[in-house]
Design an enzyme around this catalytic site. Structure first.
Site, PDB file in Angstrom:
ATOM      1  CG  HIS A  68      -1.778   1.147   1.411  1.00 44.17           C
ATOM      2  ND1 HIS A  68      -3.138   1.104   1.175  1.00 44.17           N
ATOM      3  CD2 HIS A  68      -1.517   2.416   1.802  1.00 44.17           C
ATOM      4  CE1 HIS A  68      -3.658   2.295   1.407  1.00 44.17           C
ATOM      5  NE2 HIS A  68      -2.701   3.114   1.800  1.00 44.17           N
ATOM      6  CD  GLU A  69       1.855   3.721   3.618  1.00 46.60           C
ATOM      7  OE1 GLU A  69       2.215   4.801   3.098  1.00 46.60           O
ATOM      8  OE2 GLU A  69       0.750   3.574   4.164  1.00 46.60           O
ATOM      9  CG  HIS A  72       0.282   6.125  -0.720  1.00 42.91           C
ATOM     10  ND1 HIS A  72      -0.818   6.703  -1.294  1.00 42.91           N
ATOM     11  CD2 HIS A  72      -0.161   5.482   0.388  1.00 42.91           C
ATOM     12  CE1 HIS A  72      -1.890   6.396  -0.557  1.00 42.91           C
ATOM     13  NE2 HIS A  72      -1.521   5.659   0.460  1.00 42.91           N
TER      14      HIS A  72
HETATM   15 ZN    ZN Z   1      -2.551   5.117   2.201  1.00 41.54          ZN
END
Ligand code: ZN
Length: 376
Positions: A68-69, A72
């Site tokens: 998830h990170e 980003h």
């Molecule tokens: Zn996030």
């Protein structure tokens, strides 16, 4: 944030770190899966099987947060916003960015990338679970993959709550920013929703706690407090950034600082500077060239008998990126550097020379006055 963290490895050029609080989360998750969740869903298995499943579940959670990170971070980097490192901590992960996005479109894609990645991962784990069942693996083996699919789905949904600093809050901010052209107002509203959501979680946590689920209640209570604090801090940080933007360090520095010549003895420094002036630390110069700085800490390292024969230039702390800032640098950069180095003073340079000293209290005073004037 949250004290000590340690480096794990590098992936795609990003430094991956784990905060000490992540260990606590890892233990809590492993224990609650092994002793609670898996025995409830798949009864009558050996304890060692539950612990093995829990361990895989915990590692899968680690991978899911990281994925998830990374989403980003990759999008941020592709828009020219450098990401220093990704740190996993008690409440998940953070990608630490050096600067905020300059336009709403970038903010939008950066924010939405995380939940999209989690959705993709959720689908992949669910698919894996059904494939495992298909080829005849035991139900509980496929169950671990199914559990990870569910966790990723939860991650995507939780992060899409439209309150800053959650991803959904950033999406909302980007939309309001695009719509009104006013990032301040957009941030204020997204932060308010974030604060409200934080308080809602706190209340939910308390209710859960009172109803007898102590661990779950405390967990939501803590996450609520964290979201509320981060929403408040995120808005403050933006105000600070905007107030200092476009103003150089030169504007805030004190000129003509008291400097110590490198040839001075430690004895002379103590008597004529340390006792005499109201500063903890002094720049050290050789001719008009800045060498570094000196204070009580360096004096302490020299035995008293050698004070007369030791030159300050030989014991001073060398100048570095951590204790200096260029006079023409943005004041925001100086503030970041002070926060990272946990120092209240920086020496201001122009090439090799020192032209002033920048104190944190002077920056804060300016910010206070501005905030005070805007309130009226
Ligand atoms: Zn996030």
């Amino acid at each position: 944030m949250f004290g000590e963290s340690f480096m794990l490895f590098r992936v795609l050029g990003f430094e991956i770190r784990a905060n000490v609080t992540w260990l606590f989360l890892a233990l809590l998750v492993t224990w609650s899966l092994a002793a609670g969740f898996f025995p409830m869903v798949y009864p009558d298995l050996a304890p060692s099987t539950y612990w093995a499943m829990a361990l895989v579940g915990m590692l899968g959670l680690f991978f899911s947060l990281l994925f998830h990170e990374l989403a980003h971070s990759v999008v941020a980097r592709s828009h020219g916003l450098p990401v220093h490192r990704i740190t996993l901590f008690l409440f998940g992960g953070v990608a630490e960015m050096e600067a905020e996005p300059k336009e709403p479109r970038i903010e939008f894609w950066m924010a939405i990338a995380g939940p999209i990645a989690s959705l993709v991962l959720a689908a992949a784990f669910y698919l894996l679970a059904s494939l495992m069942a298909e080829i005849g693996l035991p139900e509980h083996v496929a169950g671990v993959a199914g559990y990870l699919g569910f966790i990723n789905l939860l991650l995507a949904i939780f992060n899409m709550v439209p309150g800053f600093p959650l991803d959904g809050g950033r999406v909302l901010r980007a939309a309001l920013w695009q719509w009104t052209g006013n990032i301040r107002m957009a941030t204020r509203w997204a932060s308010r929703v974030g604060q409200g959501f934080g308080l809602l979680l706190v209340a939910l946590g308390l209710a859960t706690f009172v109803s007898g689920n102590f661990v779950g209640g405390m967990w939501w209570f803590l996450i609520g407090l964290f979201v509320h604090a981060a929403a408040t801090a995120g808005y403050q940080q933006l105000l600070t950034q905007q107030a200092l933007q476009g103003r150089t360090v030169r504007r805030f520095m004190t000129t003509d600082p008291v400097t110590v010549p490198a040839e001075a003895s430690v004895q002379g420094f103590v008597e004529e500077y340390l006792y005499h002036h109201n500063f903890d630390r002094f720049p050290v110069v050789q001719g008009d060239r800045l060498l570094g700085s000196v204070g009580l800490a360096e004096v302490r390292k020299v035995p008293r008998a050698e004070w007369g024969g030791t030159q300050i230039g030989d014991v001073c702390l060398a100048r570095s990126k951590e204790n200096t800032v260029a006079a023409d640098a943005d004041a925001n950069e100086a503030l970041n550097r002070m926060q990272e180095g946990r120092t209240g003073r920086l020496m201001v340079t122009e090439g090799d020379h020192i032209v002033g000293v920048l104190a944190l209290k002077d920056l804060l005073r300016f910010l206070d006055i501005r905030a005070e004037l805007e309130r009226r």
